[in-house]
Design an enzyme around this catalytic site. Structure first.
Site, PDB file in Angstrom:
ATOM      1  N   THR A  16      -4.736  -0.348  -5.376  1.00  0.00           N
ATOM      2  CA  THR A  16      -4.369  -0.275  -3.958  1.00  0.00           C
ATOM      3  C   THR A  16      -3.240  -1.247  -3.626  1.00  0.00           C
ATOM      4  O   THR A  16      -2.913  -2.147  -4.395  1.00  0.00           O
ATOM      5  CB  THR A  16      -5.586  -0.609  -3.062  1.00  0.00           C
ATOM      6  OG1 THR A  16      -5.977  -1.962  -3.282  1.00  0.00           O
ATOM      7  CG2 THR A  16      -6.751   0.316  -3.347  1.00  0.00           C
ATOM      8  N   ASP A  17      -2.666  -1.033  -2.434  1.00  0.00           N
ATOM      9  CA  ASP A  17      -1.658  -1.961  -1.935  1.00  0.00           C
ATOM     10  C   ASP A  17      -2.350  -3.028  -1.086  1.00  0.00           C
ATOM     11  O   ASP A  17      -3.576  -3.071  -1.017  1.00  0.00           O
ATOM     12  CB  ASP A  17      -0.575  -1.203  -1.157  1.00  0.00           C
ATOM     13  CG  ASP A  17      -1.108  -0.443   0.053  1.00  0.00           C
ATOM     14  OD1 ASP A  17      -2.215  -0.768   0.555  1.00  0.00           O
ATOM     15  OD2 ASP A  17      -0.408   0.475   0.512  1.00  0.00           O
ATOM     16  N   GLN A  18      -1.577  -3.862  -0.398  1.00  0.00           N
ATOM     17  CA  GLN A  18      -2.148  -4.946   0.402  1.00  0.00           C
ATOM     18  C   GLN A  18      -3.022  -4.455   1.549  1.00  0.00           C
ATOM     19  O   GLN A  18      -3.857  -5.193   2.047  1.00  0.00           O
ATOM     20  CB  GLN A  18      -1.042  -5.833   0.976  1.00  0.00           C
ATOM     21  CG  GLN A  18      -0.450  -6.763  -0.045  1.00  0.00           C
ATOM     22  CD  GLN A  18       0.578  -7.673   0.587  1.00  0.00           C
ATOM     23  OE1 GLN A  18       1.397  -7.236   1.383  1.00  0.00           O
ATOM     24  NE2 GLN A  18       0.514  -8.947   0.237  1.00  0.00           N
TER      25      GLN A  18
END
Length: 133
Positions: A16-18
């Site tokens: 995932t991203d942030q």
């Protein structure tokens, strides 16, 4: 999707991203899991294919992102064989949320390749028979 094979995967943090949304490139391994397990379910081991000198690389891929998957979600990768030609195989895949929402669709074309020459080949009849049934 008829002739499905389904795999349930939990989204890992590293995918995932942030914001906790699955990064677009993380979907490709999900689809690979689906294809490899579809083949295994039909009695075709990708590992054994490679041992016999045959690779099955992707030559075309289309992915459509509809809704995001998020960290820790359980997703289901549904895979089905669309067509099996003599040297190429076409798969369709879908990723569904555990709330039964369609998140992503994809289609892939793979080609049987001789690992020594790098050239497209017709796979053994046993493999074609399994894929065409």
């Amino acid at each position: 999707m008829k002739n499905n094979h389904s795999e349930i995967i939990r989204v890992r943090y590293s995918e995932t991203d942030q914001m906790g949304v699955v990064y677009h490139g993380s979907y490709v391994p999900y689809f690979e899991i689906g294809r490899v397990e579809w083949l295994r379910n039909k009695g075709v081991s990708y590992k054994e294919l490679e041992k016999s000198g045959i690779a099955l690389p992707i030559v075309s891929m289309t992915i459509n992102y509809k809704k995001p998957a998020r960290y820790d979600d359980l997703i289901t990768v549904k895979t089905r064989l669309k067509k099996c030609h003599t040297v190429k195989v076409e798969f369709e895949c879908e990723i569904w949320s555990d709330q039964q929402e369609l998140l992503t669709t994809a289609s892939f074309i793979l080609v049987f390749v001789d690992m020594k020459t790098g050239k497209a080949i017709v796979p053994p009849k046993e493999i074609l028979s399994i894929l065409n049934n």
